[in-house]
Design a protein around this motif. Structure first.
Motif, short mmCIF file in Angstrom:
data_model
loop_
_atom_site.label_atom_id
_atom_site.label_comp_id
_atom_site.label_asym_id
_atom_site.label_seq_id
_atom_site.Cartn_x
_atom_site.Cartn_y
_atom_site.Cartn_z
N ASP A 10 40.86 -32.40 -9.04
CA ASP A 10 40.99 -31.17 -9.84
C ASP A 10 39.73 -30.19 -9.35
O ASP A 10 39.73 -29.23 -9.69
CB ASP A 10 40.98 -31.46 -11.21
CG ASP A 10 39.74 -32.08 -11.66
OD1 ASP A 10 39.00 -32.98 -10.93
OD2 ASP A 10 39.12 -31.89 -12.70
N GLY A 34 45.74 -31.95 -9.62
CA GLY A 34 46.05 -32.71 -10.86
C GLY A 34 46.85 -34.00 -10.88
O GLY A 34 47.68 -33.92 -9.85
N ARG A 36 49.84 -34.38 -12.75
CA ARG A 36 51.14 -34.17 -12.66
C ARG A 36 51.45 -33.48 -11.51
O ARG A 36 52.77 -33.74 -11.10
CB ARG A 36 51.29 -33.16 -14.21
CG ARG A 36 50.89 -33.82 -15.25
CD ARG A 36 51.09 -33.17 -16.62
NE ARG A 36 50.63 -33.58 -17.93
CZ ARG A 36 51.05 -34.66 -18.41
NH1 ARG A 36 51.97 -35.27 -18.06
NH2 ARG A 36 50.44 -34.84 -19.67
N GLU A 37 50.66 -32.68 -10.72
CA GLU A 37 51.17 -32.24 -9.52
C GLU A 37 51.32 -33.46 -8.57
O GLU A 37 52.30 -33.12 -7.72
CB GLU A 37 50.22 -31.13 -9.22
CG GLU A 37 50.72 -30.34 -7.76
CD GLU A 37 49.59 -29.41 -7.44
OE1 GLU A 37 49.79 -28.86 -6.38
OE2 GLU A 37 48.67 -29.12 -7.91
N ASP A 57 44.32 -33.20 -16.87
CA ASP A 57 45.82 -33.46 -17.20
C ASP A 57 46.24 -34.59 -17.26
O ASP A 57 46.92 -34.90 -18.29
CB ASP A 57 46.64 -32.60 -16.57
CG ASP A 57 46.64 -32.92 -15.04
OD1 ASP A 57 45.82 -33.64 -14.71
OD2 ASP A 57 47.66 -32.66 -14.43
N MET A 58 45.85 -35.83 -16.28
CA MET A 58 46.39 -36.98 -16.30
C MET A 58 45.43 -37.77 -15.39
O MET A 58 45.23 -37.14 -14.26
CB MET A 58 47.66 -36.98 -15.74
CG MET A 58 48.16 -38.55 -15.76
SD MET A 58 49.84 -38.34 -14.96
CE MET A 58 50.81 -37.92 -16.27
#
Length: 228
Positions: A10, A34, A36-37, A57-58
């Motif tokens: 990130d 991130g 999710r991406e 995000d994760m």
């Protein structure tokens, strides 16, 4: 085009730094900002993933858990965490290496090359080895007990394959860690012991065959078809 590496972090500065450096080394680089991406970019079929652990995000551990059953490529964690338990957790989740921030790009490059060399050696290993109830298929990176496939993680399989290719020889935990990690560094005996425990447990679900013997005070030895 060279091998494809997915860089997940990130911190934009780190992503750009690694992208520029790896492309100069001849690799094709995919990036994700991130977790999710990163899950979306897996469809790009990377040959290696550099995965940050601390993302908002994760986190990287969750990403690894979601993708490990879908991808077989090496996953190298990037993190500022330095506690032994954090390292053990990351590797037991399916990671293949753990690179602590801050790091030099030269060190990271050396580890990337080492993991790719290990992959190449694995593909040229002889096809099959029969050990009692077990069949090791080196080219497919799988182990069978009769018709049952024993599901090992990447590192578990690498440990089993390494020992099985050197029957009768005794290796210290540190030596095993160096060989399967693909990078010459201080071994982590705690991680190796946990991996061996899990290998034994998974094999014990199908047979009483003991393939890895503990040589107390020294390390481990491949015993092949020995029964408990």
């Amino acid at each position: 085009m060279g091998q494809r590496i997915l860089v997940v972090d990130d911190e934009e500065g780190i992503v750009l730094l690694l992208k520029d450096y790896l492309e100069l080394q001849g690799y094709e680089v995919l990036t994700a900002g991130g977790g999710r991406e990163a899950l979306e970019k897996i469809s790009g079929d990377p040959d290696m993933i550099l995965l940050d652990i601390n993302m908002p995000d994760m986190d990287g551990l969750s990403v690894c858990a979601k993708i490990r059953e879908k991808v077989g490529c090496p996953i190298l964690f990037l993190s500022a965490r330095v506690e032994e338990q954090d390292r053990i957790t990351g590797l037991m989740m399916g990671g293949d290496d753990y690179i602590t921030k801050p790091f030099s790009v030269e060190e990271l490059g050396a580890r990337v090359m080492a993991h790719f060399r290990r992959e190449a050696r694995g593909r040229h290993t002889g096809p099959v080895k029969k050990e009692g109830d077990l069949t090791i298929c080196y080219q497919e990176r799988s182990i069978l007990c009769g018709s049952h496939r024993i599901d090992l993680t990447r590192t578990e399989y690498d440990i089993l394959a390494f020992l099985s290719l050197h029957p009768g020889q005794v290796f210290s935990k540190e030596r095993i860690y160096e060989k399967v990690r693909g990078y010459d560094a201080d071994g982590d005996s705690t991680i190796v012991a946990e991996h061996v425990r899990r290998i034994r447990g998974k094999i014990a679900e199908y047979t009483d065959q003991e393939v890895i013997r503990t040589v107390w005070g020294v390390g481990y030895q491949w015993t092949g078809s020995m029964r408990r």
